[in-house]
Enzyme design. Structure first.
Site, PDB file in Angstrom:
ATOM      1  N   LYS A 109      17.689   7.037  -9.298  1.00 46.00           N
ATOM      2  CA  LYS A 109      18.003   5.225  -8.083  1.00 46.00           C
ATOM      3  C   LYS A 109      17.160   4.509  -8.562  1.00 46.00           C
ATOM      4  O   LYS A 109      17.417   3.547  -8.399  1.00 46.00           O
ATOM      5  CB  LYS A 109      16.282   6.308  -7.315  1.00 46.00           C
ATOM      6  CG  LYS A 109      16.541   5.310  -5.998  1.00 46.00           C
ATOM      7  CD  LYS A 109      15.092   5.724  -4.843  1.00 46.00           C
ATOM      8  CE  LYS A 109      15.524   5.054  -3.681  1.00 46.00           C
ATOM      9  NZ  LYS A 109      14.446   5.253  -2.743  1.00 46.00           N
ATOM     10  N   PHE A 149      12.287   8.910  -0.449  1.00 44.42           N
ATOM     11  CA  PHE A 149      11.699   8.778   1.288  1.00 44.42           C
ATOM     12  C   PHE A 149      12.369   7.842   1.703  1.00 44.42           C
ATOM     13  O   PHE A 149      13.834   7.662   1.738  1.00 44.42           O
ATOM     14  CB  PHE A 149      10.101   7.671   0.428  1.00 44.42           C
ATOM     15  CG  PHE A 149      10.599   6.005   0.659  1.00 44.42           C
ATOM     16  CD1 PHE A 149      10.839   5.387  -0.989  1.00 44.42           C
ATOM     17  CD2 PHE A 149      10.097   5.109   1.636  1.00 44.42           C
ATOM     18  CE1 PHE A 149      11.082   4.586  -1.078  1.00 44.42           C
ATOM     19  CE2 PHE A 149      10.508   3.420   0.713  1.00 44.42           C
ATOM     20  CZ  PHE A 149      10.445   3.843   0.035  1.00 44.42           C
ATOM     21  N   ASN A 161       4.621   5.232  -3.504  1.00 42.76           N
ATOM     22  CA  ASN A 161       5.845   5.558  -3.782  1.00 42.76           C
ATOM     23  C   ASN A 161       6.773   3.874  -4.308  1.00 42.76           C
ATOM     24  O   ASN A 161       7.213   3.829  -5.796  1.00 42.76           O
ATOM     25  CB  ASN A 161       7.027   5.532  -2.772  1.00 42.76           C
ATOM     26  CG  ASN A 161       6.943   7.465  -2.155  1.00 42.76           C
ATOM     27  OD1 ASN A 161       7.565   8.216  -3.042  1.00 42.76           O
ATOM     28  ND2 ASN A 161       6.381   7.585  -0.847  1.00 42.76           N
ATOM     29  N   LYS A 162       6.544   2.781  -3.753  1.00 45.90           N
ATOM     30  CA  LYS A 162       7.472   1.687  -4.179  1.00 45.90           C
ATOM     31  C   LYS A 162       6.184   1.380  -5.452  1.00 45.90           C
ATOM     32  O   LYS A 162       6.724   0.479  -5.983  1.00 45.90           O
ATOM     33  CB  LYS A 162       7.105   0.683  -3.108  1.00 45.90           C
ATOM     34  CG  LYS A 162       7.666   0.241  -1.925  1.00 45.90           C
ATOM     35  CD  LYS A 162       6.854  -0.738  -1.351  1.00 45.90           C
ATOM     36  CE  LYS A 162       8.340  -0.944  -0.099  1.00 45.90           C
ATOM     37  NZ  LYS A 162       8.032  -1.669   0.960  1.00 45.90           N
ATOM     38  N   ASN A 195       0.933  -1.262  -0.093  1.00 43.29           N
ATOM     39  CA  ASN A 195       0.017  -0.024  -0.288  1.00 43.29           C
ATOM     40  C   ASN A 195       0.459   1.647   0.336  1.00 43.29           C
ATOM     41  O   ASN A 195       0.534   2.258   0.590  1.00 43.29           O
ATOM     42  CB  ASN A 195      -1.161  -0.072   1.421  1.00 43.29           C
ATOM     43  CG  ASN A 195      -1.982  -0.705   0.890  1.00 43.29           C
ATOM     44  OD1 ASN A 195      -2.329  -1.241  -0.171  1.00 43.29           O
ATOM     45  ND2 ASN A 195      -2.588  -2.102   2.433  1.00 43.29           N
ATOM     46  N   ASP A 209       9.542  -7.135   1.046  1.00 40.83           N
ATOM     47  CA  ASP A 209      10.143  -6.319   2.557  1.00 40.83           C
ATOM     48  C   ASP A 209      11.583  -5.483   2.386  1.00 40.83           C
ATOM     49  O   ASP A 209      12.418  -6.227   2.025  1.00 40.83           O
ATOM     50  CB  ASP A 209       9.961  -7.913   3.862  1.00 40.83           C
ATOM     51  CG  ASP A 209       9.831  -6.469   5.330  1.00 40.83           C
ATOM     52  OD1 ASP A 209       9.302  -5.748   5.212  1.00 40.83           O
ATOM     53  OD2 ASP A 209      10.755  -7.478   6.282  1.00 40.83           O
ATOM     54  N   HIS A 263      18.213  -1.214  -4.443  1.00 46.97           N
ATOM     55  CA  HIS A 263      18.839  -2.802  -4.083  1.00 46.97           C
ATOM     56  C   HIS A 263      16.959  -2.988  -4.397  1.00 46.97           C
ATOM     57  O   HIS A 263      17.039  -4.378  -4.841  1.00 46.97           O
ATOM     58  CB  HIS A 263      18.210  -2.495  -1.938  1.00 46.97           C
ATOM     59  CG  HIS A 263      17.654  -1.516  -1.785  1.00 46.97           C
ATOM     60  ND1 HIS A 263      17.807   0.159  -2.227  1.00 46.97           N
ATOM     61  CD2 HIS A 263      16.137  -1.582  -1.022  1.00 46.97           C
ATOM     62  CE1 HIS A 263      16.885   0.464  -1.635  1.00 46.97           C
ATOM     63  NE2 HIS A 263      15.306  -0.102  -0.661  1.00 46.97           N
TER      64      HIS A 263
END
Ligand code: IMP
Length: 193
Positions: free
Chosen positions: A174, A151, A12-13, A9, A70, A179
């Site tokens: 970015k 963020f 940004n991701k 949710n 994660d 990662h």
């Protein structure tokens, strides 16, 4: 077009991942597209455990292939913490700047400035089939917080071989090194080969 659920949710991701999938024949859905904002508790002991908890939950709920990530930061001056507790660690301060100042002081005191971000992704294809993809970005904690982009810990993290922080980079810059994009590109490779 194949449907794939990205169980997050975090807007940004979602944007970062949509960008990486933009030329592929996959429609990326998120829980909010299905009016779900609930997320299971991340009670795992590792990034992999927590990614698997979320992707399994999404698969069981909607019965479509689901992946979840994660991520977090590990900081040498904090004995490689906060690790899987990165979100709570940041949230435990009054504001971001207090958190950054705490970290900068520790780095200054210990003279240990190494840090890295980790992302673990779990793709759940069915109840018994989970595949893990990982990405890591090595770097250092900068001398001071710089940049307003991104963020989380972006303003204090300088990737190795770069003279600016992630907070000073635009999304495309970015995405080339992060990662998360390393792990997502491994996922994309798997899906397209
Ligand atoms: P999550 O569990 O993947 O949402 O990440 C946990 C926390 O790690 C986030 O709330 C951020 O504070 C931090 N984090 C993860 N990825 C990044 C990143 O790319 N930049 C900065 N901070 C990040």
């Amino acid at each position: 077009m194949n449907k794939l659920l990205f169980f997050t949710n975090n807007e940004n991701k979602k944007k970062e991942v949509e960008n990486l999938f933009k030329n592929l024949k996959y429609k990326i859905l998120s829980p909010s597209d299905m009016s779900l904002i609930f997320e299971p508790n991340e009670i795992g002991k590792s990034f992999i455990d927590n990614a698997k908890i979320k992707s399994s939950y999404g698969f069981n709920k909607f019965n479509i292939p689901c992946f979840a990530d994660d991520s977090g930061i590990c900081i040498e001056a904090l004995s490689w913490k906060p690790n899987i507790n990165s979100k709570n660690f940041l949230g435990s301060f009054k504001n971001k700047n207090d958190c950054f100042n705490y970290i900068l002081k520790k780095v200054n005191k210990t003279k240990k400035n190494k840090a890295y971000f980790i992302t673990s992704i779990c793709l759940t294809l069915n109840e018994k089939h989970h595949i893990i993809f990982q990405g890591r970005l090595n770097g250092t904690i900068s001398n001071k917080a710089m940049g307003q982009r991104g963020f989380g810990f972006d303003p204090i993290f300088k990737p190795f071989k770069f003279s600016k922080t992630l907070g000073e980079m635009d999304k495309e810059e970015k995405n080339k090194i992060s990662h998360r994009s390393i792990a997502i590109n491994k996922l994309i490779n798997f899906l397209t080969n």
